[in-house]
Enzyme design. Structure first.
Site, PDB file in Angstrom:
ATOM      1  CB  SER A 184      16.070  26.026  16.808  1.00  0.00           C
ATOM      2  OG  SER A 184      15.870  27.292  17.339  1.00  0.00           O
ATOM      3  CG  HIS A 240      11.263  27.528  15.412  1.00  0.00           C
ATOM      4  ND1 HIS A 240      11.141  28.585  16.581  1.00  0.00           N
ATOM      5  CD2 HIS A 240      12.238  26.953  15.782  1.00  0.00           C
ATOM      6  CE1 HIS A 240      12.161  28.566  17.121  1.00  0.00           C
ATOM      7  NE2 HIS A 240      13.057  27.748  16.870  1.00  0.00           N
ATOM      8  NE  ARG A 299      12.322  37.823  20.401  1.00  0.00           N
ATOM      9  CZ  ARG A 299      12.235  36.418  20.151  1.00  0.00           C
ATOM     10  NH1 ARG A 299      13.391  35.929  19.696  1.00  0.00           N
ATOM     11  NH2 ARG A 299      11.153  36.191  20.253  1.00  0.00           N
TER      12      ARG A 299
HETATM   13  N1  HAX Z   1      -3.502  33.448  14.469  1.00  0.00           N
HETATM   14  C1  HAX Z   1      -4.586  32.732  14.598  1.00  0.00           C
HETATM   15  N2  HAX Z   1      -4.737  31.667  15.553  1.00  0.00           N
HETATM   16  C2  HAX Z   1      -3.914  31.597  16.415  1.00  0.00           C
HETATM   17  C3  HAX Z   1      -2.877  32.390  16.493  1.00  0.00           C
HETATM   18  C4  HAX Z   1      -2.677  33.473  15.491  1.00  0.00           C
HETATM   19  N3  HAX Z   1      -1.286  34.185  15.374  1.00  0.00           N
HETATM   20  N4  HAX Z   1      -1.970  32.001  17.560  1.00  0.00           N
HETATM   21  C5  HAX Z   1      -2.417  30.843  17.887  1.00  0.00           C
HETATM   22  N5  HAX Z   1      -3.720  30.870  17.277  1.00  0.00           N
HETATM   23  C6  HAX Z   1      -4.662  29.498  17.762  1.00  0.00           C
HETATM   24  C7  HAX Z   1      -3.759  28.261  17.651  1.00  0.00           C
HETATM   25  O1  HAX Z   1      -3.849  27.800  16.394  1.00  0.00           O
HETATM   26  C8  HAX Z   1      -4.658  27.433  18.373  1.00  0.00           C
HETATM   27  O2  HAX Z   1      -5.914  26.918  17.935  1.00  0.00           O
HETATM   28  P1  HAX Z   1      -6.396  25.507  17.889  1.00  0.00           P
HETATM   29  O3  HAX Z   1      -6.908  25.550  19.446  1.00  0.00           O
HETATM   30  O4  HAX Z   1      -7.524  25.440  17.048  1.00  0.00           O
HETATM   31  O5  HAX Z   1      -5.399  24.603  17.492  1.00  0.00           O
HETATM   32  C9  HAX Z   1      -4.845  28.393  19.596  1.00  0.00           C
HETATM   33  O6  HAX Z   1      -4.899  29.932  19.300  1.00  0.00           O
HETATM   34  C10 HAX Z   1      -4.522  28.372  20.749  1.00  0.00           C
HETATM   35  O7  HAX Z   1      -2.915  28.374  20.552  1.00  0.00           O
HETATM   36  P2  HAX Z   1      -1.748  29.309  21.754  1.00  0.00           P
HETATM   37  O8  HAX Z   1      -1.917  28.162  22.741  1.00  0.00           O
HETATM   38  O9  HAX Z   1      -2.110  30.440  21.782  1.00  0.00           O
HETATM   39  O10 HAX Z   1      -0.479  28.869  20.717  1.00  0.00           O
HETATM   40  P3  HAX Z   1       0.497  27.981  20.793  1.00  0.00           P
HETATM   41  O11 HAX Z   1       1.546  27.912  21.780  1.00  0.00           O
HETATM   42  O12 HAX Z   1      -0.132  26.584  20.347  1.00  0.00           O
HETATM   43  O13 HAX Z   1       1.442  28.341  19.380  1.00  0.00           O
HETATM   44  C11 HAX Z   1       2.505  29.830  17.871  1.00  0.00           C
HETATM   45  C12 HAX Z   1       2.288  29.345  19.464  1.00  0.00           C
HETATM   46  C13 HAX Z   1       3.464  30.831  17.646  1.00  0.00           C
HETATM   47  C14 HAX Z   1       2.961  28.493  17.038  1.00  0.00           C
HETATM   48  C15 HAX Z   1       1.081  30.496  17.275  1.00  0.00           C
HETATM   49  O14 HAX Z   1       0.634  31.436  18.110  1.00  0.00           O
HETATM   50  C16 HAX Z   1       0.899  30.834  15.857  1.00  0.00           C
HETATM   51  O15 HAX Z   1       1.014  29.868  15.092  1.00  0.00           O
HETATM   52  N6  HAX Z   1       1.480  32.057  15.472  1.00  0.00           N
HETATM   53  C17 HAX Z   1       1.436  32.354  13.976  1.00  0.00           C
HETATM   54  C18 HAX Z   1       2.913  31.724  13.428  1.00  0.00           C
HETATM   55  C19 HAX Z   1       4.166  32.533  14.050  1.00  0.00           C
HETATM   56  O16 HAX Z   1       4.020  33.671  14.276  1.00  0.00           O
HETATM   57  N7  HAX Z   1       5.175  31.887  14.465  1.00  0.00           N
HETATM   58  C20 HAX Z   1       6.437  32.677  15.041  1.00  0.00           C
HETATM   59  C21 HAX Z   1       6.513  32.301  16.454  1.00  0.00           C
HETATM   60  C22 HAX Z   1       7.860  32.955  17.010  1.00  0.00           C
HETATM   61  C23 HAX Z   1       8.676  32.108  16.801  1.00  0.00           C
HETATM   62  O17 HAX Z   1       9.114  31.052  17.222  1.00  0.00           O
HETATM   63  N8  HAX Z   1       9.657  32.284  15.804  1.00  0.00           N
HETATM   64  O18 HAX Z   1      10.654  31.465  15.654  1.00  0.00           O
END
Ligand code: HAX
Length: 423
Positions: free
Chosen positions: A233, A263, A318
């Site tokens: 964002s 996000h 947070r």
């Molecule tokens: N559960 C399971 N697997 C997860 C995970 C979770 N909570 N978080 C990361 N992974 C996986 C990823 O899907 C990725 O898998 P692949 O290699 O198969 O693609 C692997 O672990 C490596 O990912 P990462 O480098 O640790 O995480 P990213 O930086 O790519 O992504 C995310 C960060 C927040 C998007 C990710 O941790 C996620 O999808 N979390 C769950 C959704 C979530 O909570 N989002 C909110 C984030 C906070 C925010 O921005 N709020 O606005």
């Protein structure tokens, strides 16, 4: 000119001078190299943006103007805006003037409410939020100033005015969305005798009269306000406003990014996950049941909402603030119990699973359960709450960037063929 403008005049000069001298004297300094992994991996870790309002480190999380967020949990959204945009804590006089400026815009123009009412009944509240802000764009002083020929070094001044209007109006737009979209009755007018922003927001939502609910709304607006410049964002509003689009266009666009499940929408997904767990087990599961449920989900290729982060490698402070709010206010309903149990068990499972770089909870893991506990049970609205708060940081970042007279953003893209040729 307001006290805020006066304070920012000298800061704008200093910022522009710093930018000019860095460009002139160190423009050729190399900050690092960019790998193919970074190009293909969402530009992760590429140092390519300036953001003075806040910073996020892997081992500590959010600092607003170098103050850890856990030291700011008692301030108001107005104080947060002042701190973000000026880098200083507001005096009583400064705060009073800012509150008075905000209060002029708590009531949302009728044409915005009519626009929201005209949208189909099943529109997502985030789509409504983005449309509401776009409707309000006609009020932009920034666009008017540009049209009248304001020079690029002066444009930040009208951006401050637009930011004040936008930050003050977005609670009313959000509250109108809540009432229209979820059939809650008439849109509620702001308070006549109280110009506090979060009190007005809590009042216009009409969810609860519990003082703890008002306190939660205040805390919610502070905790989500800013998270440095590289998230979806913030980067969206930065790119859009770099084209000298006004803050209404820029924040409206940013809300479309916040609406994504990776996000901001994650907070709605988080509560859905918690409710699914509760429904599946008819209440709070045992440790064994939750462990099996988590593994099944991971083995099915699904993420655990509310866990992991692109930058953080510790529990999000947070999350800690929300967790502690629940404990301090004696919340013990099943959702809250499940949140606490997930926090106790899931990091260990994610570590064993071995994929997520960060097995710890982010801000979204607890916030929804608190909103639900006070009677806001409509998940689809949760990202709107996030958006109201994030608008404070987005506007602050845009004002600072405009004070620096930052140019239009234009990185270089490569075709896959060109990338392969470099491999
Ligand atoms: N559960 C399971 N697997 C997860 C995970 C979770 N909570 N978080 C990361 N992974 C996986 C990823 O899907 C990725 O898998 P692949 O290699 O198969 O693609 C692997 O672990 C490596 O990912 P990462 O480098 O640790 O995480 P990213 O930086 O790519 O992504 C995310 C960060 C927040 C998007 C990710 O941790 C996620 O999808 N979390 C769950 C959704 C979530 O909570 N989002 C909110 C984030 C906070 C925010 O921005 N709020 O606005």
């Amino acid at each position: 000119m307001s006290i805020l403008h006066n304070k920012l005049v000298s800061q704008a000069e200093v910022l522009r001078a710093k930018r000019t001298s860095l460009l002139k004297e160190h423009g050729e300094t190399v900050l690092g190299s960019v790998t193919i992994e970074q190009v293909l991996g969402g530009m992760r870790g590429v140092p390519a943006l300036v953001c003075d309002t806040s910073s996020v480190s892997a081992d500590e999380g959010l600092r607003i103007r170098n103050t850890p967020i856990l030291d700011l949990t008692n301030i108001t959204p107005e104080e947060t805006f002042w701190l973000l945009v000026t880098g200083e804590r507001a005096s009583a006089e400064e705060l009073a003037e800012l509150r008075a400026a905000f209060a002029k815009h708590y009531a949302v123009p009728q044409y915005v409410v009519d626009t929201l009412k005209a949208m189909p009944k099943d529109s997502h509240p985030m789509a409504m939020l983005s449309v509401g802000l776009l409707a309000l764009e006609r009020e932009s002083e920034f666009r008017a100033a540009y049209d009248k020929g304001a020079g690029k070094d002066a444009l930040w001044q009208s951006m401050v005015n637009d930011s004040v209007r936008l930050i003050a109006s977005i609670p009313g737009i959000a509250a109108a969305i809540y009432r229209i979209r979820f059939n809650k009755g008439d849109v509620i007018a702001p308070l006549a005798d109280d110009n506090d922003l979060s009190n007005n927001f809590a009042h216009m939502l009409g969810v609860s009269n519990d003082p703890a609910w008002k306190e939660l709304v205040r805390l919610y607006l502070v905790l989500h306000s800013d998270h440095e410049g590289g998230n979806v964002s913030a980067m969206t509003s930065y790119v859009v406003s770099s084209a000298l689009s006004d803050p209404f266009y820029s924040v409206s666009a940013a809300m479309c990014g916040l609406a994504g499940p990776l996000h901001g929408l994650a907070n709605q997904e988080c509560l859905r996950f918690i409710m699914d767990v509760r429904e599946q087990f008819g209440g709070v599961p045992t440790d064994e049941q939750l462990t099996e449920y988590t593994w099944n989900r991971l083995n099915n290729g699904q993420v655990i909402p509310g866990y992991g982060h692109a930058v953080l490698r510790v529990t999000d402070p947070r999350f800690t603030a929300f967790h502690d709010f629940g404990v301090d206010n004696g919340l013990t309903d099943e959702n809250v119990q499940i949140v606490h149990k997930i926090f106790r068990l899931v990091p260990g499972i994610l570590k064993e699973h071995g994929k997520a770089k960060n097995p710890w909870p982010n801000v979204d893991a607890a916030s929804g359960s608190l909103l639900y506990a006070y009677g806001m049970t409509e998940f689809d609205f949760y990202t709107v709450m996030f958006g109201v708060s994030r608008a404070i940081g987005l506007c602050s970042q845009m004002v600072v960037n405009r004070m620096m007279a930052s140019p239009i953003v234009r990185p270089k893209s490569l075709t896959l063929e060109e990338l392969s040729a470099k491999a």
